[in-house]
Enzyme design. Sequence first.
Site, PDB file in Angstrom:
ATOM      1  N   GLY A 133       1.522 -40.732  -3.351  1.00 59.05           N
ATOM      2  CA  GLY A 133       2.906 -40.806  -3.817  1.00 59.05           C
ATOM      3  C   GLY A 133       3.790 -41.658  -2.932  1.00 59.05           C
ATOM      4  N   ARG A 134       3.310 -41.901  -1.731  1.00 62.53           N
ATOM      5  CA  ARG A 134       4.109 -42.752  -0.825  1.00 62.53           C
ATOM      6  C   ARG A 134       3.225 -43.542   0.121  1.00 62.53           C
ATOM      7  NH1 ARG A 134       6.754 -38.568   3.492  1.00 62.53           N
ATOM      8  NH2 ARG A 134       5.203 -36.919   3.352  1.00 62.53           N
ATOM      9  N   ASP A 187      -5.843 -31.442  -1.084  1.00 62.41           N
ATOM     10  CA  ASP A 187      -5.528 -32.874  -1.127  1.00 62.41           C
ATOM     11  C   ASP A 187      -5.294 -33.432   0.279  1.00 62.41           C
ATOM     12  OD1 ASP A 187      -3.207 -31.063  -1.737  1.00 62.41           O
ATOM     13  OD2 ASP A 187      -2.078 -32.855  -1.225  1.00 62.41           O
ATOM     14  N   ASP A 196      10.590 -39.894  -3.411  1.00 59.28           N
ATOM     15  CA  ASP A 196      11.181 -41.234  -3.318  1.00 59.28           C
ATOM     16  C   ASP A 196      10.210 -42.256  -2.736  1.00 59.28           C
ATOM     17  OD1 ASP A 196      11.021 -40.356  -0.734  1.00 59.28           O
ATOM     18  OD2 ASP A 196      13.181 -40.394  -0.339  1.00 59.28           O
ATOM     19  N   GLY A 198      -1.828 -37.561  -5.973  1.00 55.76           N
ATOM     20  CA  GLY A 198      -2.061 -38.996  -5.760  1.00 55.76           C
ATOM     21  C   GLY A 198      -1.238 -39.537  -4.606  1.00 55.76           C
TER      22      GLY A 198
HETATM   23  P1  AMP Z   1       1.853 -33.797   1.454  1.00 52.85           P
HETATM   24  O1  AMP Z   1       2.423 -32.421   1.462  1.00 52.85           O
HETATM   25  O2  AMP Z   1       2.575 -34.752   2.378  1.00 52.85           O
HETATM   26  O3  AMP Z   1       0.377 -33.824   1.646  1.00 52.85           O
HETATM   27  O4  AMP Z   1       2.152 -34.406   0.006  1.00 52.85           O
HETATM   28  C1  AMP Z   1       1.653 -33.836  -1.178  1.00 52.85           C
HETATM   29  C2  AMP Z   1       1.840 -34.801  -2.318  1.00 52.85           C
HETATM   30  O5  AMP Z   1       3.206 -35.155  -2.464  1.00 52.85           O
HETATM   31  C3  AMP Z   1       1.093 -36.105  -2.168  1.00 52.85           C
HETATM   32  O6  AMP Z   1       0.699 -36.518  -3.435  1.00 52.85           O
HETATM   33  C4  AMP Z   1       2.149 -37.039  -1.610  1.00 52.85           C
HETATM   34  O7  AMP Z   1       1.894 -38.380  -1.881  1.00 52.85           O
HETATM   35  C5  AMP Z   1       3.377 -36.546  -2.341  1.00 52.85           C
HETATM   36  N1  AMP Z   1       4.607 -36.804  -1.593  1.00 52.85           N
HETATM   37  C6  AMP Z   1       5.050 -36.193  -0.467  1.00 52.85           C
HETATM   38  N2  AMP Z   1       6.235 -36.689  -0.094  1.00 52.85           N
HETATM   39  C7  AMP Z   1       6.560 -37.665  -0.989  1.00 52.85           C
HETATM   40  C8  AMP Z   1       7.668 -38.553  -1.155  1.00 52.85           C
HETATM   41  N3  AMP Z   1       8.699 -38.548  -0.313  1.00 52.85           N
HETATM   42  N4  AMP Z   1       7.628 -39.397  -2.193  1.00 52.85           N
HETATM   43  C9  AMP Z   1       6.613 -39.411  -3.056  1.00 52.85           C
HETATM   44  N5  AMP Z   1       5.547 -38.598  -2.960  1.00 52.85           N
HETATM   45  C10 AMP Z   1       5.522 -37.726  -1.942  1.00 52.85           C
HETATM   46 MG    MG Z   2      -0.981 -35.104   1.704  1.00 54.86          MG
END
Ligand code: AMP
Ligand code: MG
Length: 497
Positions: free
Chosen positions: A100-101, A264, A133, A98
Site C-alpha cells: 500500500g505504500r 502479511d 495515503d 498488498g
Molecule cells: P502494516 O501494519 O504496516 O504491516 O500495514 C498493513 C497494510 O496496510 C499493508 O498492506 C500496508 O501496505 C498498508 N498500509 C499501512 N500504512 C499505509 C499507508 N499510510 N498508506 C497506504 N497503505 C498503508
Molecule cells: Mg506490513
Amino acid sequence: MNTLADGPMAVDGGLRWNHRFAALGPAFFTRLAPQPVPAPYWVGRSRAVAAELGLPDDWMSSNAALEVFSGNLPLSGSAPLASVYSGHQFGHWAGQLGDGRALLLGEMITPTGAGRELQLKGSGLTPYSRMGDGRAVLRSSIREFLCSEAMHGLGIPTSRALCVTGSDHEVYREAIETAAVVTRVAPSFIRFGHFEHFSHRGQHEHLKTLADFVIDGFYPECRVTTLHDGNPYAALLEAVSARTAATVAQWQAVGFCHGVMNTDNMSILGLTIDYGPFQFLDAFDPGHICNHSDHQGRYAYNRQPNIAYWNLFCLGQALLPLIGEPEVAMAALEPFKTIFPAALEARMRAKLGLLDARPQDRELIEGILKLLAQDRVDYTIFWRRLSGHVAGDATEAVRDLFLDREAIDAWMLHYSERTMTISRWDSANLMLKTNPKYVLRNHLGEEAIQAAKHKDFSGVGRLLVLLERPFDEHPDSEALAGFPPDWASTISISCSS
Ligand code: AMP
Ligand code: MG
C-alpha cells in the site's frame, strides 16, 4: 531536477538487474512509478548496505541518489511495481492488502552475484493503498532504518535498510507530520500473505507459480525427493517453519518484540520485516506489549513463539491445495515444536557462556528469567553485566540489579557451580559476542527522531554506528548503554505510522 548523469559518478551502466518477481506475471502486481516529494533531504545512509549493493560512496552522496531514493527520479534499469497480498491481521482474515505504500524497484545483482530486491517504502499511493495515503512518516522511517541495521548487527535475519530520505511534504496522522522514504533491501519481500492471497481466491495455478518460484530461488533443497515423500510444498512449509523458529528464537533471546506479527508481515525467508511498533525490552516483563493498538496483547513478547506457529499454520492452510492431505501439512509443521525450544535454549546457553549442553541448563535458564521478571530487571544491562562478571569479577554489579538479593545469590551459586569447569576466557568471549551492549531502545530512537524533526540528523548517524557493532564497547557512547530514563515508559507507539 537532476538526471542520474549529473551525479559525481553515473551509476547507470554500473547496475545489473534481474526482475525475477516481475517475471511471475501481472497477476502478482501492478506496475507504477513512485509519487515525487518536494525538496528531499538525506536523513540517514548505510555505507555497509551501499557497499553490499555495489553503490559507490560518491554516488550515494550525490543529488541524483537523493532524488532516486525519494522516488523523484527513476533508478536506471529499475521497473517499479506494487505487489498484491492478503493476510490475517490480529487473528482475523483481513482480505486483500498488498504493497500500500511500498514499491519494488526490482532485483539488483550485487558485485558478489547475489540478488537483492530494493523497495521504496513511503513512496506514495498504489492500487493497494486502501484508505491510506501511501506515505510513511519521518519517525517510523528512522525507526525502520535503524532497527534493520541494528538487527543485522546482532546477527538476526532481517531486511536491510540502505537509506532514509525526508521531505517537508505534510502527512496527516494523529497530528501533522512529514513524509519520509526508506529504501529497504532483502533477497525477497515475499510474505506468508502472498500465498494466502492466491489460495483464498482459489487461484491454484498462481499459488503453484509462487511456491515454485520461492523453492527454486531460495529453498532448492525442497526438491530433494527423499523429503516428505517427494512433496516439495510440504518440504517448503517445514523449511520456512525452521527458519521462522530460528529467527523468533533470536528475537526472544535478545528481548525483541516485533509488535505486529500479522501473516502479511511474516517473511517467507524467515527475515524480520515490516518494522512498526517494535521494541527492545527495557525491564524484563514477559507479558510486555509494545504496540499500543494491541489491546488484547496478542503480540506480547512471550506470545511471539506461539503466534509464529499460528502464522505458519495459516501458511500451511494456504499451501494445502499444493500439499494435498492436511496430515502431511501438519507433519511438516510438527518440527517447529522441537526446533524452536532447542534454538532458544541454545541461544540462552550462549548468553550464559555455556559451551556445552547439560540437562540442568534449563533450570538455570528458567531460574534467571523468573528472577529477572520478578524484579523487573533491565534485560540488556543484566546480560551485559553478567558477561562482565564472567570476564572479570563484577559480582556486585550483577547483584545490584536485583531487589531479592538472597534469590540472586542462590542463583549465582548454581551458576558458578555449572561454570566451574569451563574456561572463564572462553565463556566471557562467547558472552560478550552474544549479549549486546547497545540495543535500539525506544528512548534512544525517540531522541534521534526529535532532533531529526529539527533537521539535526547527527543522532541517527551516531546510533547507526553503535548499532552496527552492538557488541563493541564504544567508550564515547557509554551513556547510550545505560538505563532508560523514566519518560521512556511513556513513549506510545502504535501501528499508525
Ligand atoms: P502494516 O501494519 O504496516 O504491516 O500495514 C498493513 C497494510 O496496510 C499493508 O498492506 C500496508 O501496505 C498498508 N498500509 C499501512 N500504512 C499505509 C499507508 N499510510 N498508506 C497506504 N497503505 C498503508
Ligand atoms: Mg506490513
